[in-house]
Design an enzyme around this catalytic site. Structure first.
Site, PDB file in Angstrom:
ATOM      1  N   ASN A  27       0.865  -1.184   0.000  1.00  0.00           N
ATOM      2  CA  ASN A  27       0.000   0.000   0.000  1.00  0.00           C
ATOM      3  C   ASN A  27       0.900   1.233   0.000  1.00  0.00           C
ATOM      4  OD1 ASN A  27      -1.461   2.320   1.345  1.00  0.00           O
ATOM      5  ND2 ASN A  27      -3.149   0.864   1.238  1.00  0.00           N
TER       6      ASN A  27
ATOM      7  N   SER B  50      -5.108  -0.390  -2.397  1.00  0.00           N
ATOM      8  CA  SER B  50      -5.465   0.995  -2.109  1.00  0.00           C
ATOM      9  C   SER B  50      -6.677   0.986  -1.181  1.00  0.00           C
ATOM     10  CB  SER B  50      -5.785   1.712  -3.426  1.00  0.00           C
ATOM     11  OG  SER B  50      -6.037   3.062  -3.181  1.00  0.00           O
ATOM     12  N   GLU B  51      -6.678   1.833  -0.140  1.00  0.00           N
ATOM     13  CA  GLU B  51      -7.698   1.722   0.893  1.00  0.00           C
ATOM     14  C   GLU B  51      -9.087   2.166   0.431  1.00  0.00           C
ATOM     15  OE1 GLU B  51      -4.809   3.398   1.089  1.00  0.00           O
ATOM     16  OE2 GLU B  51      -4.951   5.162   2.378  1.00  0.00           O
ATOM     17  N   ASN B  52      -9.183   2.757  -0.757  1.00  0.00           N
ATOM     18  CA  ASN B  52     -10.518   3.015  -1.296  1.00  0.00           C
ATOM     19  C   ASN B  52     -11.087   1.797  -2.028  1.00  0.00           C
ATOM     20  OD1 ASN B  52      -8.481   3.538  -3.184  1.00  0.00           O
ATOM     21  ND2 ASN B  52      -9.758   4.891  -4.387  1.00  0.00           N
TER      22      ASN B  52
END
Lengths: 220, 236
Positions: free
Chosen positions: A25, A48-50
Site C-alpha cells: 500500500n 489501495s484503501e478506497n
C-alpha cells in the site's frame, strides 16, 4: 550546498524493498511514485484503501479515468487480475495483517519508530485518513520523507512532538540523505547519499544514529 | 410495492430535516461521490446537519478549478452554513492550504469535528448497519484517538472500544440500479457507498443508469435492494 536525493530517487529506493509477489500500500504524496518504479521482472500487488487490489501504474493524461483512482486521488491504470471491494473490506485487509509493506510519508519519526504523519501545529482540522490503520496493521512500515524540515530542523527525533499516528511501528526510514533501520538497539545508518559523511547526516538528525559495519552509498 | 424511482435529486432530498444526520458516500473527491444529491441538499437548505463522510472537501471554488468534470466535493454544505458537526477521517488535507470551508468554520468554532481513522469509520458504519454494539480495535491506541475511550488488553495488545454509526439519511452514488434498488458500482467509485447504504434509515441513491429489474446478474449485485429507499437516474 551538497546534492540531496530527489523524490523520484527516494521512491525508487523504497520500491527496491518490495519482494516479488508482495502486497503493498502506498501512502499520500511521495510514496505514490513507487507505482511507476517497479522493475519489469517483478510482480507487486498494489492495494489501495478506497477498495482496489492489483492496479498498474499512475495514469497518463490520455489514460485517466476518475473512477479508477488510488487513495491519493491519482488516476491509475487497470491491470489483469485486479479487483474492487468496499472500504470496510479494504481495511479488513489492512488491519488483519494482509498487507506486506506500506510506504508512508511522515512529519516525524522517533528513534523507537514512533510515527507522526497526520497532524501539525496550527492545523487541528487535518485528518489521519487511513494512516493509523496502515501503521498499525501492515506487516512492515517504510517511511519516505525529507531528512529535515523546511527550516532545516530534524524530522528524525528522540520523541515525536507532533500528534502520533502509532507507536513503535516504523521499520525503515528512507530520506534524501540516508536509509536508516529502526532496531531494538536504536537507529542504524545503512546507506548514505553520495558525498555525505556520517557526521554531516548525524548533525541533521535529532537522535543518535549508528553507522552500520557495512555502511554503503545509497543502493538503487 | 412502493415506487422507489424519483424524477429529480431535489425531490429525493426534500424531507431531509433540520438536525438530521446524513451520510455522504464516496471517498471525498471524484469517484463515487453523490454530487447531484449534495448539490440538491445545498439547495434544499436543511440546517444543523451532522455529516458523516470520509472527507470534508476543499470547497466549491477550488474544487471547480482543480477537479476534472467540475465541482466534486461536499464543501458546499459547509460553505452554506448547513452543518453543525462533521464525523470523518480527513476533515481537511494537510497538503492543501487551510482554506477549505470546513477547516475555516472549525477554526472559528462554528462546527464540531469528530476525527475517526478511516478504517475505524468503515467498521463503525458496518456495525451500525449490522446491529452490533461496537468493536475493539488496536487502531488509535496510544494516540489522541484513544482519549476518553474504553481500553482493553487482549492477548497482550491494547485495543480501544469504538461505537457504531447510523444516520437518518445516506446519500449514495452507484453505477447501475434496477427498479427494486439492487446496486452495482464501478471500480473505485464503490469505496464507502455500500457500507453507508446499509447503515442509514433512508438511503437515497443517484445512479448513472436505471435498468429494469431482472437485468442485473444476481451474482454481481453489491448492495441488495432492501437497503435502498429512493433512486434517481442522473445519466452521465
Amino acid at each position: 550546498m551538497k546534492d540531496r536525493l530527489d523524490e523520484q530517487t527516494i521512491a525508487l529506493r523504497a520500491a527496491r524493498e518490495f519482494a516479488d509477489g508482495s502486497v503493498v500500500n502506498l501512502g499520500y504524496g511521495m510514496p505514490g511514485l513507487c507505482a511507476n518504479l517497479i522493475a519489469g521482472d517483478k510482480t507487486v500487488f498494489f492495494q489501495s484503501e478506497n477498495g482496489m487490489l492489483g492496479y498498474g501504474s499512475l495514469a497518463t493524461d490520455e489514460e485517466k479515468d476518475y473512477e479508477l483512482i488510488n487513495a491519493s486521488d491519482q488516476p491509475v491504470t487497470p491491470r489483469p487480475g485486479m479487483c474492487f471491494f468496499d472500504s470496510a473490506a479494504a481495511f479488513d485487509m489492512i488491519r488483519g495483517g494482509h498487507i506486506d509493506v506500506v510506504v508512508l510519508g511522515a512529519y516525524q519519526v522517533s528513534e523507537r519508530g514512533d510515527l507522526a504523519n497526520w497532524g501539525r501545529p496550527g492545523r487541528p482540522a487535518t485528518g489521519m485518513g487511513g494512516g493509523m490503520d496502515l501503521a498499525v496493521g501492515a506487516r512492515r512500515i517504510i517511511v519516505t520523507m525529507l531528512h529535515t524540515t523546511k527550516d532545516g530542523g530534524p524530522r528524525i527525533v528522540k520523541e515525536c512532538t507532533y500528534p502520533l499516528t502509532a507507536r513503535r511501528c516504523v521499520s525503515l526510514i528512507i530520506t534524501d540523505l540516508s536509509v536508516i533501520e529502526v532496531t531494538g538497539d536504536g537507529l542504524l545508518l545503512k546507506e548514505i547519499a553520495p558525498g555525505w559523511t556520517v557526521a554531516e547526516v548525524q548533525a541533521l538528525t535529532g537522535a543518535d544514529i549508528r553507522p552500520a559495519a557495512d555502511l554503503k552509498e545509497i543502493q538503487l | 410495492m412502493v415506487n422507489k424511482i424519483f424524477d429529480s435529486c431535489s425531490e429525493a432530498v426534500v424531507d431531509i430535516f433540520d438536525g438530521a444526520t446524513v451520510m455522504i458516500g464516496g471517498f471525498g473527491s471524484y469517484g463515487g461521490l453523490p454530487i447531484n444529491l449534495i448539490v440538491a441538499l445545498s439547495g434544499q437548505g436543511a440546517k444543523d446537519l451532522t455529516i458523516i463522510a470520509n472527507m470534508g472537501g476543499v470547497g466549491y471554488e477550488l474544487s471547480h478549478r482543480i477537479k476534472p468534470g467540475g465541482y466534486q466535493d461536499s464543501g458546499i454544505l459547509f460553505e452554506n452554513g448547513q452543518v453543525r458537526k462533521f464525523i470523518g477521517s480527513v476533515p481537511a488535507l494537510g497538503g492543501m492550504p487551510p482554506t477549505s470551508p470546513l477547516e475555516i468554520l472549525f477554526n472559528e468554532g462554528r462546527v464540531e469535528i469528530e476525527m475517526v481513522p478511516q478504517g475505524t469509520l468503515a467498521e463503525r458504519l458496518r456495525c451500525g448497519a449490522g446491529g452490533l454494539g461496537g468493536f475493539y480495535t488496536p487502531v488509535g491506541a496510544g494516540t489522541t484517538v484513544a482519549e476518553s475511550k474504553e481500553k482493553k488488553v487482549i492477548d497482550g495488545r491494547e485495543y480501544i472500544l469504538e461505537l457504531p454509526l447510523t444516520a437518518d439519511f445516506a446519500l449514495i452514488k452507484a453505477y447501475k440500479a434496477d427498479t427494486f434498488g439492487n446496486l452495482v458500482y464501478r471500480q473505485t467509485a464503490r469505496c464507502f457507498n455500500p457500507v453507508m447504504a446499509m447503515a442509514a434509515k433512508v438511503t437515497i441513491v443517484e445512479v448513472d443508469e436505471l435498468v429494469p429489474t431482472g437485468q442485473l446478474d444476481p451474482e454481481i449485485i453489491v448492495t441488495p435492494h432492501i437497503y435502498v429507499n429512493r433512486i434517481v437516474e442522473v445519466p452521465r
